[in-house]
Motif scaffolding. Structure first.
Motif, PDB file in Angstrom:
ATOM      1  N   VAL A 100      -5.617   6.562   2.090  1.00 27.78           N
ATOM      2  CA  VAL A 100      -6.893   6.240   2.738  1.00 27.78           C
ATOM      3  C   VAL A 100      -8.063   6.886   2.005  1.00 27.78           C
ATOM      4  CG1 VAL A 100      -8.248   6.520   4.839  1.00 27.78           C
ATOM      5  CG2 VAL A 100      -5.834   5.879   4.993  1.00 27.78           C
ATOM      6  N   VAL A 101      -7.910   8.160   1.628  1.00 25.63           N
ATOM      7  CA  VAL A 101      -9.025   8.905   1.016  1.00 25.63           C
ATOM      8  C   VAL A 101      -9.297   8.457  -0.416  1.00 25.63           C
ATOM      9  CG1 VAL A 101      -9.799  11.196   0.285  1.00 25.63           C
ATOM     10  CG2 VAL A 101      -8.653  10.901   2.494  1.00 25.63           C
ATOM     11  N   ILE A 102      -8.241   8.334  -1.233  1.00 27.54           N
ATOM     12  CA  ILE A 102      -8.422   8.051  -2.655  1.00 27.54           C
ATOM     13  C   ILE A 102      -8.413   6.552  -2.945  1.00 27.54           C
ATOM     14  CG2 ILE A 102      -7.440   8.380  -4.967  1.00 27.54           C
ATOM     15  CD1 ILE A 102      -6.380  11.072  -4.037  1.00 27.54           C
ATOM     16  N   LEU A 103      -7.433   5.822  -2.367  1.00 32.27           N
ATOM     17  CA  LEU A 103      -7.288   4.397  -2.678  1.00 32.27           C
ATOM     18  C   LEU A 103      -8.046   3.492  -1.718  1.00 32.27           C
ATOM     19  CD1 LEU A 103      -3.459   4.365  -3.501  1.00 32.27           C
ATOM     20  CD2 LEU A 103      -5.384   4.632  -5.080  1.00 32.27           C
ATOM     21  N   LYS A 104      -8.657   4.085  -0.678  1.00 26.36           N
ATOM     22  CA  LYS A 104      -9.424   3.312   0.306  1.00 26.36           C
ATOM     23  C   LYS A 104      -8.571   2.218   0.964  1.00 26.36           C
ATOM     24  CE  LYS A 104     -12.956   5.698  -1.072  1.00 26.36           C
ATOM     25  NZ  LYS A 104     -13.413   6.870  -0.266  1.00 26.36           N
ATOM     26  N   GLU A 105      -7.327   2.556   1.246  1.00 20.14           N
ATOM     27  CA  GLU A 105      -6.425   1.584   1.858  1.00 20.14           C
ATOM     28  C   GLU A 105      -6.737   1.404   3.346  1.00 20.14           C
ATOM     29  OE1 GLU A 105      -2.453   2.282  -0.921  1.00 20.14           O
ATOM     30  OE2 GLU A 105      -2.495   2.978   1.147  1.00 20.14           O
ATOM     31  N   THR A 106      -6.395   0.227   3.827  1.00 23.03           N
ATOM     32  CA  THR A 106      -6.515  -0.066   5.255  1.00 23.03           C
ATOM     33  C   THR A 106      -5.142   0.057   5.898  1.00 23.03           C
ATOM     34  OG1 THR A 106      -8.347  -1.600   4.871  1.00 23.03           O
ATOM     35  CG2 THR A 106      -7.174  -1.776   6.968  1.00 23.03           C
ATOM     36  N   ILE A 107      -5.044   0.857   6.935  1.00 22.74           N
ATOM     37  CA  ILE A 107      -3.778   0.986   7.655  1.00 22.74           C
ATOM     38  C   ILE A 107      -3.817   0.009   8.826  1.00 22.74           C
ATOM     39  CG2 ILE A 107      -2.242   2.540   8.901  1.00 22.74           C
ATOM     40  CD1 ILE A 107      -3.349   4.836   7.352  1.00 22.74           C
ATOM     41  N   TYR A 108      -3.010  -1.053   8.704  1.00 24.90           N
ATOM     42  CA  TYR A 108      -3.028  -2.118   9.702  1.00 24.90           C
ATOM     43  C   TYR A 108      -2.341  -1.662  10.993  1.00 24.90           C
ATOM     44  CZ  TYR A 108      -4.238  -4.921   5.635  1.00 24.90           C
ATOM     45  OH  TYR A 108      -4.846  -5.416   4.513  1.00 24.90           O
ATOM     46  N   PRO A 121       0.834  -1.208   0.000  1.00 20.44           N
ATOM     47  CA  PRO A 121       0.000   0.000   0.000  1.00 20.44           C
ATOM     48  C   PRO A 121       0.867   1.255   0.000  1.00 20.44           C
ATOM     49  CG  PRO A 121       0.055  -0.978   2.184  1.00 20.44           C
ATOM     50  CD  PRO A 121       0.750  -1.947   1.269  1.00 20.44           C
ATOM     51  N   ALA A 122       0.332   2.313  -0.586  1.00 21.25           N
ATOM     52  CA  ALA A 122       1.079   3.569  -0.664  1.00 21.25           C
ATOM     53  C   ALA A 122       1.406   4.106   0.725  1.00 21.25           C
ATOM     54  CB  ALA A 122       0.270   4.599  -1.451  1.00 21.25           C
ATOM     55  N   ARG A 161       0.102  -3.027  12.547  1.00 22.37           N
ATOM     56  CA  ARG A 161       1.569  -3.080  12.474  1.00 22.37           C
ATOM     57  C   ARG A 161       2.131  -1.831  11.794  1.00 22.37           C
ATOM     58  NH1 ARG A 161       3.003  -5.600   7.328  1.00 22.37           N
ATOM     59  NH2 ARG A 161       1.124  -6.386   6.307  1.00 22.37           N
ATOM     60  N   TYR A 162       1.328  -1.170  10.931  1.00 19.43           N
ATOM     61  CA  TYR A 162       1.771   0.080  10.330  1.00 19.43           C
ATOM     62  C   TYR A 162       1.834   1.195  11.375  1.00 19.43           C
ATOM     63  CZ  TYR A 162       1.041  -1.977   5.699  1.00 19.43           C
ATOM     64  OH  TYR A 162       1.110  -2.764   4.573  1.00 19.43           O
ATOM     65  N   TYR A 163       0.824   1.237  12.234  1.00 16.12           N
ATOM     66  CA  TYR A 163       0.827   2.239  13.300  1.00 16.12           C
ATOM     67  C   TYR A 163       2.017   2.018  14.237  1.00 16.12           C
ATOM     68  CZ  TYR A 163      -3.917   3.773  12.087  1.00 16.12           C
ATOM     69  OH  TYR A 163      -5.013   4.290  11.449  1.00 16.12           O
ATOM     70  N   LEU A 164       2.232   0.742  14.613  1.00 11.64           N
ATOM     71  CA  LEU A 164       3.344   0.431  15.524  1.00 11.64           C
ATOM     72  C   LEU A 164       4.685   0.747  14.880  1.00 11.64           C
ATOM     73  CD1 LEU A 164       2.050  -2.984  16.969  1.00 11.64           C
ATOM     74  CD2 LEU A 164       1.976  -0.728  18.062  1.00 11.64           C
ATOM     75  N   GLY A 165       4.836   0.361  13.606  1.00 12.27           N
ATOM     76  CA  GLY A 165       6.087   0.648  12.908  1.00 12.27           C
ATOM     77  C   GLY A 165       6.334   2.130  12.751  1.00 12.27           C
ATOM     78  N   ALA A 166       5.263   2.860  12.399  1.00 13.55           N
ATOM     79  CA  ALA A 166       5.401   4.311  12.245  1.00 13.55           C
ATOM     80  C   ALA A 166       5.742   4.979  13.562  1.00 13.55           C
ATOM     81  CB  ALA A 166       4.104   4.899  11.689  1.00 13.55           C
ATOM     82  N   ALA A 167       5.181   4.462  14.673  1.00 13.63           N
ATOM     83  CA  ALA A 167       5.457   5.030  15.997  1.00 13.63           C
ATOM     84  C   ALA A 167       6.929   4.887  16.363  1.00 13.63           C
ATOM     85  CB  ALA A 167       4.588   4.352  17.050  1.00 13.63           C
ATOM     86  N   LEU A 168       7.609   3.898  15.788  1.00 12.20           N
ATOM     87  CA  LEU A 168       9.043   3.735  16.019  1.00 12.20           C
ATOM     88  C   LEU A 168       9.872   4.467  14.970  1.00 12.20           C
ATOM     89  CD1 LEU A 168       9.260  -0.052  16.997  1.00 12.20           C
ATOM     90  CD2 LEU A 168      10.038   1.860  18.406  1.00 12.20           C
ATOM     91  N   ILE A 169       9.497   4.317  13.698  1.00  7.28           N
ATOM     92  CA  ILE A 169      10.319   4.833  12.607  1.00  7.28           C
ATOM     93  C   ILE A 169      10.350   6.360  12.580  1.00  7.28           C
ATOM     94  CG2 ILE A 169      10.549   4.995  10.100  1.00  7.28           C
ATOM     95  CD1 ILE A 169       9.375   2.163   9.953  1.00  7.28           C
TER      96      ILE A 169
END
Length: 246
Positions: A209-217, A42-43, A219-227
């Motif tokens: 999220v808005v255009i491609l209707k992607e789901t942010i899992y 996902p983008a 693990r993405y939130y957790l990874g982003a919170a670290l990265i």
């Protein structure tokens, strides 16, 4: 490439072999990995792991430019790497998200090119753009013919979208984005330039999220919170002067 053709006749710098490596890393290698990864990743997730450009560039600066880092930046690099592992690891399948892995490889290639630019010397950014386009033309075309199929059918069914995408890539990505990236990296320290790419993650997540209707899992939130915090720390910490060898 046609837009930048006049720069074919500019004198190449003394370090032109390294310049060719830089253009290959930033051009066909980076874009090849990136577009391969975006086919499945996902983008929003890709934009987050793209921030590994900063720790990668910092680590390569230590190796090639003899930069020194303190304990804080060292811990931040480790934290960012852990964040990437969290993002790409799919617990349900006990496997790695291969799309995100390809995108990580893309930004490792971009980091290599960014650091190697420091060994080329003072070169007009438009020369970089021209030779990068040459590298893409030489390598991407044959690779596409060998590994991909259905070119004629895709052209017939999606002619205008392809032309629009190609035009956007040529003008806004190659000439503007890559051109100014070359120009800024040539003039400033890599660690000062790369933090500007943090906004890419914000825009990509929102648009995904808005255009491609992607789901942010999760693990993405957790990874982003670290990265993202770790990347910010790495970028903001002032590195010590480069140690020059005798």
């Amino acid at each position: 490439m046609c837009f930048m053709f006049p720069f074919l006749f500019r004198k190449l710098p003394q370090g032109w072999p390294i310049m060719m490596v830089v253009c290959a890393c930033v051009g066909p290698i980076h874009l090849g990995f990136l577009y391969t990864g975006l086919q499945t990743a996902p983008a929003s997730g890709g934009s987050i792991v793209s921030q590994m450009l900063i720790p990668f560039a910092t680590l390569l600066s230590i190796v090639f430019l003899k930069e020194r880092i303190g304990k804080v930046r060292g811990l931040a690099i480790i934290g960012a790497l852990i964040g990437v592992i969290v993002m790409i690891y799919e617990t349900d399948d006990v496997a790695f998200d291969i799309g995100l892995v390809w995108i990580i490889c893309a930004y490792l290639s971009l980091a290599v090119g960014s650091v190697l630019m420091k060994f080329v010397g003072d070169v007009d950014w438009r020369q970089y753009v021209f030779w990068m386009a040459v590298m893409i033309f030489i390598f991407a075309g044959p690779i596409s013919l060998v590994f991909e199929s259905g070119h004629a059918e895709i052209w017939q069914s999606s002619k205008w979208p392809l032309l629009m995408a190609a035009g956007y890539a040529a003008v806004f990505i190659t000439l503007f984005a890559h051109g100014q990236y070359f120009n800024i990296v040539r003039r400033y320290e890599v660690s000062q330039v790369v933090p500007l790419t943090l906004m890419t993650t914000v825009f990509a997540c929102i648009l995904g999220v808005v255009i491609l209707k992607e789901t942010i899992y999760l693990r993405y939130y957790l990874g982003a919170a670290l990265i993202l915090p770790c990347v910010y720390i790495i970028a903001r910490r002032q590195s010590l002067p480069v140690v020059m060898e005798d």
